[in-house]
Scaffold this motif. Sequence first.
Motif, mmCIF file in Angstrom:
data_model
loop_
_atom_site.group_PDB
_atom_site.id
_atom_site.type_symbol
_atom_site.label_atom_id
_atom_site.label_comp_id
_atom_site.label_asym_id
_atom_site.label_seq_id
_atom_site.Cartn_x
_atom_site.Cartn_y
_atom_site.Cartn_z
ATOM 1 N N ARG A 238 0.832 -1.205 0.000
ATOM 2 C CA ARG A 238 0.000 0.000 0.000
ATOM 3 C C ARG A 238 0.871 1.262 0.000
ATOM 4 O O ARG A 238 0.486 2.288 -0.547
ATOM 5 C CB ARG A 238 -0.997 0.003 1.160
ATOM 6 C CG ARG A 238 -0.410 0.357 2.514
ATOM 7 C CD ARG A 238 -1.494 0.450 3.579
ATOM 8 N NE ARG A 238 -2.608 1.268 3.156
ATOM 9 C CZ ARG A 238 -2.662 2.579 3.254
ATOM 10 N NH1 ARG A 238 -1.629 3.252 3.749
ATOM 11 N NH2 ARG A 238 -3.739 3.256 2.880
ATOM 12 N N HIS A 242 0.833 4.270 -2.909
ATOM 13 C CA HIS A 242 0.789 5.729 -2.742
ATOM 14 C C HIS A 242 1.778 6.407 -3.695
ATOM 15 O O HIS A 242 1.469 7.455 -4.287
ATOM 16 C CB HIS A 242 1.114 6.117 -1.299
ATOM 17 C CG HIS A 242 -0.045 6.015 -0.357
ATOM 18 N ND1 HIS A 242 -1.213 6.716 -0.536
ATOM 19 C CD2 HIS A 242 -0.202 5.291 0.788
ATOM 20 C CE1 HIS A 242 -2.060 6.447 0.457
ATOM 21 N NE2 HIS A 242 -1.474 5.581 1.263
ATOM 22 N N GLY A 285 -9.583 10.092 2.819
ATOM 23 C CA GLY A 285 -10.126 8.756 2.674
ATOM 24 C C GLY A 285 -10.142 8.240 1.253
ATOM 25 O O GLY A 285 -9.858 7.055 1.005
ATOM 26 N N ASP A 288 -6.571 7.234 0.284
ATOM 27 C CA ASP A 288 -6.165 6.033 1.004
ATOM 28 C C ASP A 288 -6.860 4.794 0.458
ATOM 29 O O ASP A 288 -6.249 3.736 0.304
ATOM 30 C CB ASP A 288 -6.464 6.182 2.501
ATOM 31 C CG ASP A 288 -5.196 6.328 3.326
ATOM 32 O OD1 ASP A 288 -4.113 6.002 2.814
ATOM 33 O OD2 ASP A 288 -5.295 6.768 4.474
ATOM 34 N N ALA A 289 -8.133 4.911 0.166
ATOM 35 C CA ALA A 289 -8.878 3.772 -0.379
ATOM 36 C C ALA A 289 -8.296 3.358 -1.730
ATOM 37 O O ALA A 289 -8.178 2.163 -2.031
ATOM 38 C CB ALA A 289 -10.354 4.116 -0.516
ATOM 39 N N ASP A 292 -5.138 1.420 -1.062
ATOM 40 C CA ASP A 292 -5.412 0.069 -0.559
ATOM 41 C C ASP A 292 -5.906 -0.844 -1.676
ATOM 42 O O ASP A 292 -5.534 -2.023 -1.729
ATOM 43 C CB ASP A 292 -6.425 0.127 0.582
ATOM 44 C CG ASP A 292 -5.771 0.465 1.908
ATOM 45 O OD1 ASP A 292 -4.973 -0.348 2.396
ATOM 46 O OD2 ASP A 292 -6.049 1.544 2.454
ATOM 47 N N ARG A 293 -6.737 -0.320 -2.557
ATOM 48 C CA ARG A 293 -7.223 -1.137 -3.674
ATOM 49 C C ARG A 293 -6.053 -1.568 -4.567
ATOM 50 O O ARG A 293 -5.899 -2.756 -4.878
ATOM 51 C CB ARG A 293 -8.254 -0.368 -4.496
ATOM 52 C CG ARG A 293 -8.670 -1.108 -5.764
ATOM 53 C CD ARG A 293 -9.777 -0.394 -6.527
ATOM 54 N NE ARG A 293 -9.971 -1.014 -7.832
ATOM 55 C CZ ARG A 293 -10.589 -2.173 -8.043
ATOM 56 N NH1 ARG A 293 -11.072 -2.867 -7.019
ATOM 57 N NH2 ARG A 293 -10.718 -2.660 -9.270
ATOM 58 N N SER A 310 -7.411 -7.330 5.345
ATOM 59 C CA SER A 310 -8.423 -6.575 6.086
ATOM 60 C C SER A 310 -8.299 -6.813 7.586
ATOM 61 O O SER A 310 -8.338 -5.867 8.384
ATOM 62 C CB SER A 310 -9.822 -6.979 5.598
ATOM 63 O OG SER A 310 -10.817 -6.205 6.230
ATOM 64 N N TRP A 313 -5.260 -4.892 9.115
ATOM 65 C CA TRP A 313 -5.422 -3.454 9.323
ATOM 66 C C TRP A 313 -6.444 -3.155 10.416
ATOM 67 O O TRP A 313 -6.312 -2.150 11.129
ATOM 68 C CB TRP A 313 -5.789 -2.766 8.011
ATOM 69 C CG TRP A 313 -4.636 -2.722 7.047
ATOM 70 C CD1 TRP A 313 -4.523 -3.357 5.854
ATOM 71 C CD2 TRP A 313 -3.400 -2.012 7.243
ATOM 72 N NE1 TRP A 313 -3.302 -3.090 5.282
ATOM 73 C CE2 TRP A 313 -2.591 -2.264 6.099
ATOM 74 C CE3 TRP A 313 -2.889 -1.190 8.253
ATOM 75 C CZ2 TRP A 313 -1.308 -1.721 5.956
ATOM 76 C CZ3 TRP A 313 -1.626 -0.637 8.103
ATOM 77 C CH2 TRP A 313 -0.851 -0.903 6.973
ATOM 78 N N HIS A 332 -3.173 7.990 8.354
ATOM 79 C CA HIS A 332 -4.133 7.315 7.465
ATOM 80 C C HIS A 332 -5.380 6.955 8.270
ATOM 81 O O HIS A 332 -5.647 5.782 8.543
ATOM 82 C CB HIS A 332 -3.498 6.059 6.864
ATOM 83 C CG HIS A 332 -2.190 6.306 6.179
ATOM 84 N ND1 HIS A 332 -2.104 6.692 4.863
ATOM 85 C CD2 HIS A 332 -0.915 6.234 6.640
ATOM 86 C CE1 HIS A 332 -0.821 6.847 4.531
ATOM 87 N NE2 HIS A 332 -0.082 6.577 5.597
ATOM 88 N N ARG A 338 -10.978 2.509 3.898
ATOM 89 C CA ARG A 338 -9.875 1.631 3.521
ATOM 90 C C ARG A 338 -10.309 0.169 3.531
ATOM 91 O O ARG A 338 -10.009 -0.588 2.597
ATOM 92 C CB ARG A 338 -8.696 1.838 4.472
ATOM 93 C CG ARG A 338 -8.000 3.186 4.334
ATOM 94 C CD ARG A 338 -6.778 3.246 5.243
ATOM 95 N NE ARG A 338 -5.921 2.108 4.958
ATOM 96 C CZ ARG A 338 -5.143 1.531 5.871
ATOM 97 N NH1 ARG A 338 -5.128 1.973 7.112
ATOM 98 N NH2 ARG A 338 -4.387 0.500 5.522
#
Length: 361
Positions: A238, A242, A285, A288-289, A292-293, A310, A313, A332, A338
Motif C-alpha cells: 500500500r 501511494h 479517505g 487512502d482507499a 489500498d485497492r 483486512s 489493518w 491514514h 480503507r
Amino acid sequence: MIRIHRLRPGALAVFTALLLSACTTPGQFGQTGTFPGAATETPQGQPLTPQMAAAADTLTKMAALQDRLYRVAAPLLIDNAELCTKHARNLLGFTAKNRYSYPGEYNEAAHLAFGMDERLQVTGVLAGSGAAKAGLRLGDGLVAAGGKPLPTGPNALSGAGAVFGPIVASQPTLPLTVERDGRNRDLSIPVTRACSFAIELGNADNVNAYADGQRVMVTRGMMGVTRSDDELAYVLARTMAHNMLSHAATQRNSATIDSVITNLTRVTPDLSMLNGSAGIKAMPGNLDAAADRLGIFLLARADYNIEGASAFWKRFAASYPASVANGHTANHPALTARLAAIDAAVADVKAKRAAKKPITP
C-alpha cells in the motif's frame, strides 16, 4: 533496487536507480544477508572497545531488518513492473557500500569489526533480479565494469555511477568483475525490469511507513508489529501504491515526507523531527482507499496472501489508533473507507482469477 543511506539527486541519481536502492545496510561478507552477530573482536583478533562493539551491534541489527525488507519487497517490485508505468526502470538488482557509507564510529565499526574498506562491496542482492540469477553474492568487491576500473574511497559511489550509467543505458547486460575469496571473477549481470522505488529502513520505533513519491520506508517499529512476511507485504504494497498514484505530490507532502525519510535513514536520526505529526498531512479517505485497492492487486500479482489484509489493518488500528502521534493510523485515519476498498479489491481479484483474466486493477 534497494537502499539505506540516502544519496542525494544529481550526479548520484543514475547510480542509485541502477542499484535499486541508494540506502542499504551492509550484509555479511558471504552467503547470508547480515553481519555476524554482536562482534567482540576485529578480524585481526584485537578486542573491540565497548563503544565499537555497540556500534557493530547496531549495524548488525539494521542489516537483519533491511534484509527482511529486501526479501519481502523483491516480488512486489519485480512482478509489478507492468503496473508501475512511469516508475519502472531497467535495474541491476544490487546495492553496494564501503566503509565511508557510515559516519564516525560506525565507519570504524564497519571497517574494524566487519572488514569493510575502501572498495565498494555488495551489500544487497534483490531476489529474482538479474544480479541474483548471475550469481552475484553479498560481500563481493566491485573491481571493474565493462572493463573500466571502479573507484574506491569516500567518493566511490558517485564515481561508480558514472561508470555504470552509460553501460546499462546501452546494453542489456553489465559485464562486472568482482573480487571473491581473493580472486577476480567475471560476471554478466542482466538488467531487470522492476518498480524503481527505494526500499528503506526507518531507524525509529514509531509504528509507521512513508512514501515520498520515490522511496518506500518502513520503520523499525512497524516491522516489529508485522507478524509474518504477508503482513509486512501489506504495509509495503500500500505504501508503494501511494507512490504509484503520486499521492504525496497531490497532498503537497513530498518535501515534508522526503525530509522525514532522509532523517530516518541515518544510523542515528534526529528523533525530535517526529514530534507531533512531523508536518505530514493526514491522507484523505478517497486517496487512502485508492492506495489500498491498488495494493491488493500488487500483493496478488506477487503471490502474497491477500485474504488476511483486512484483518491485519483492523487489528493494527485497534492497537495503534489515530491518537498515537506519528503513527500510521494518525497519517491514514480513514479506516472504514480503507477496509471497504480492501474487501472490494479482494473480491475483484478472486473473480479475475476464477475467470482466468489478468490480475490488473
